[in-house]
Design a protein around this motif. Sequence first.
Motif, PDB file in Angstrom:
ATOM      1  N   ALA A 110     -13.313  -6.158  -6.606  1.00 52.45           N
ATOM      2  CA  ALA A 110     -13.014  -5.173  -6.213  1.00 52.45           C
ATOM      3  C   ALA A 110     -13.840  -4.759  -8.200  1.00 52.45           C
ATOM      4  CB  ALA A 110     -11.952  -4.181  -5.817  1.00 52.45           C
ATOM      5  N   MET A 112      -3.365  -1.711 -10.340  1.00 52.98           N
ATOM      6  CA  MET A 112      -2.860  -2.623  -8.716  1.00 52.98           C
ATOM      7  C   MET A 112      -4.587  -3.772  -8.946  1.00 52.98           C
ATOM      8  SD  MET A 112      -3.059  -1.191  -4.966  1.00 52.98           S
ATOM      9  CE  MET A 112      -3.304  -2.889  -3.738  1.00 52.98           C
ATOM     10  N   ARG A 151       1.924   7.187  -9.369  1.00 52.76           N
ATOM     11  CA  ARG A 151       0.480   7.294  -9.235  1.00 52.76           C
ATOM     12  C   ARG A 151      -0.178   8.178 -10.282  1.00 52.76           C
ATOM     13  NH1 ARG A 151      -4.040   9.063  -6.409  1.00 52.76           N
ATOM     14  NH2 ARG A 151      -2.958  10.367  -5.047  1.00 52.76           N
ATOM     15  N   LEU A 152      -0.419   9.061 -10.250  1.00 48.70           N
ATOM     16  CA  LEU A 152      -0.516  10.488 -10.954  1.00 48.70           C
ATOM     17  C   LEU A 152      -0.283   9.997 -11.663  1.00 48.70           C
ATOM     18  CD1 LEU A 152      -0.276  13.408  -7.907  1.00 48.70           C
ATOM     19  CD2 LEU A 152      -2.185  12.016  -8.930  1.00 48.70           C
ATOM     20  N   ALA A 171       1.667   2.075  -3.255  1.00 45.62           N
ATOM     21  CA  ALA A 171       0.271   2.940  -4.628  1.00 45.62           C
ATOM     22  C   ALA A 171       0.331   3.800  -4.411  1.00 45.62           C
ATOM     23  CB  ALA A 171      -0.606   1.816  -3.715  1.00 45.62           C
ATOM     24  N   ASP A 172       0.579   4.503  -3.031  1.00 43.97           N
ATOM     25  CA  ASP A 172      -0.083   5.363  -2.184  1.00 43.97           C
ATOM     26  C   ASP A 172      -0.858   5.568  -1.672  1.00 43.97           C
ATOM     27  OD1 ASP A 172       0.916   8.432  -1.876  1.00 43.97           O
ATOM     28  OD2 ASP A 172      -0.198   8.805  -3.935  1.00 43.97           O
ATOM     29  N   LEU A 173      -1.102   4.542  -1.314  1.00 42.25           N
ATOM     30  CA  LEU A 173      -2.371   4.955   0.292  1.00 42.25           C
ATOM     31  C   LEU A 173      -2.238   4.314   1.129  1.00 42.25           C
ATOM     32  CD1 LEU A 173      -3.794   1.714  -1.959  1.00 42.25           C
ATOM     33  CD2 LEU A 173      -5.003   3.505  -1.384  1.00 42.25           C
ATOM     34  N   PHE A 180      -6.573  -6.571  -6.227  1.00 41.88           N
ATOM     35  CA  PHE A 180      -6.842  -6.762  -4.629  1.00 41.88           C
ATOM     36  C   PHE A 180      -7.063  -7.728  -4.456  1.00 41.88           C
ATOM     37  CE2 PHE A 180      -7.382  -2.462  -6.262  1.00 41.88           C
ATOM     38  CZ  PHE A 180      -7.251  -1.017  -4.857  1.00 41.88           C
ATOM     39  N   ARG A 228       0.945  -1.418   0.389  1.00 38.90           N
ATOM     40  CA  ARG A 228       0.083   0.206   0.235  1.00 38.90           C
ATOM     41  C   ARG A 228       0.657   0.762  -0.130  1.00 38.90           C
ATOM     42  NH1 ARG A 228      -5.285  -0.469   0.790  1.00 38.90           N
ATOM     43  NH2 ARG A 228      -5.793   0.918   1.965  1.00 38.90           N
ATOM     44  N   LEU A 238     -11.498   6.760 -17.411  1.00 39.71           N
ATOM     45  CA  LEU A 238     -11.344   7.946 -16.219  1.00 39.71           C
ATOM     46  C   LEU A 238     -10.250   8.788 -17.325  1.00 39.71           C
ATOM     47  CD1 LEU A 238     -11.272   6.094 -13.085  1.00 39.71           C
ATOM     48  CD2 LEU A 238     -12.284   8.246 -13.656  1.00 39.71           C
ATOM     49  N   PRO A 259     -10.476   2.261 -15.934  1.00 39.26           N
ATOM     50  CA  PRO A 259     -10.108   3.345 -16.126  1.00 39.26           C
ATOM     51  C   PRO A 259      -9.138   3.901 -17.421  1.00 39.26           C
ATOM     52  CG  PRO A 259      -8.710   0.593 -15.180  1.00 39.26           C
ATOM     53  CD  PRO A 259     -10.534   0.748 -15.766  1.00 39.26           C
TER      54      PRO A 259
END
Lengths: 261, 268
Positions: free
Chosen positions: A94, A88, A81-82, A60-62, A90, A57, A111, A108
Amino acid sequence: MEAGSAVAAEIEMKGIGMDYGGGGQSPAVRDVCMTVRKGEFAALLGPSGCGKTTLLRMIADLLEPTSGEVRVSGSAPRAARLAGKLGMVFQTPALFEWRSVRANVELPLELAGVPRTDRRERSESLLRLVGLEGFGLRYPWQLSGGMQQRASIARALAMKPDILLMDEPFSALDEFTREKLNEELLSVWGHTGCTVVFVTHSIAEAVFLSDRVFVLSPRPGRLAAAVDIPLPRPRDASTRALPSFHELVDGIRGRFREASA
Amino acid sequence: MKAAAAARIMPALVWAAAALALWQSGAWLLQQRGVALASSKLPYPYLVAVALFRNAGSLLAEAAVTLLNACEGFLLGAAAGVALALFMSLSATMERIAAPYAVASQMVPILGLAPIVYAIFRDENTARVLIAGYISFFPVALHTLRGLQSVRQEDRDLLHVLACGRAASYRVLRLPAALPGMFTGLKAAAPLAVTGAILVELMGAQRGIGVLMLRHLYYGPTHAALFWCTVLLAAALGIAAYGITAALENTLLPWSRTSGRRQGRGLR
């Protein structure tokens, strides 16, 4: 990928510590240093509660470590990430249940503002890649758990990420399905050439998939060993029958005994 | 498919037959024991059926007035409920600001509120619409908010990794995820809206099924069968309101766990 880049570091962790409770009494992770090379398939292996998901995580920048530094492609995880460098998968698929499988895979791209026709083309080829051709218009609940996880992998690959992060993606599946998906994952990975960080608590799974297995000791999580897996590629079901496969599995099992003794 | 349809209708038929049998024998018992005004207390079902048939025109005309206002109020209340839920979902602070008043609004007895609203607007249609809306908004707000807040952690993490902004996350995740909850609220609110409209009519109005109900109640024993007609029709309106909303959910959200389709029509 250009020649020579195989040895470059894709992910670097230096002195990583994580303390959820604060106060430094019982850190989840302590002083982890590791480097994942570009194009490498790396496993984070350890028992429950050893902080392997915590480390993933962070990449993943979580999550931010309470101490130490994470570098992804030479920059902070946030920048990676950006820049859309991360995909990812999970523990649960999801998938959005109101979207068809195809629309989930296209999320993705949607978006990112990719035009519809390009999206369609990409999702078709991704579904073919993960063996879900013809299932694009189904809803997630109409698929088995294994098929859902395949769709989830297709979605993670939609933006052609440099790095694929997988958090125990097959742990909810039965052993037969899991082994089959392990084999398929390797062939998918062969097509993409991305760097993979794969979290698991199955020694056999880690050995079968990886170039290198990072073995984590139980709480507080520390890096107990980084084991090279020199098994030949391409690997398939017969790989599990090799004596060297079993030696590697036994060797890692021994490491855990030492660590917990 | 035919067998499946029959299996779906069967329980309803059994219930209807059982209710009818119970009603018939109850009415018969009252008559047999010579209870005074037995037929006004519990008229035979066939008498009610005859009254229903003979007065179908006027009954349906009044029912339509009630239903139309209930629908308008329902739509108004549902829109207000969804808007309130969205507002409360924006932050914990906004939920703290709005939630106590939303709950408090439900403490005001509608029986007291209806005459006040009528006195202010002096228009029975407006009063009906407002009360139906007032009674509808709360279950819709409550369930929609729960839906908006019930987003799974993995789904949120996924959007984070995909660098999805807040507005887009509402569009692709939170709003669609809230739809089943919203429909739970709508299904609860739809029959309530009908009840609310009828309540206003009982407090004083010129038109509507509630007006007929009250009138036939006052006229006494000779109108017992007609009174029963109005009660049955009012119940039918509530059931229809629920049924239409549920059918809408099945059509619009075939993927929803709560929709009949997902339960009845698995492909595998």
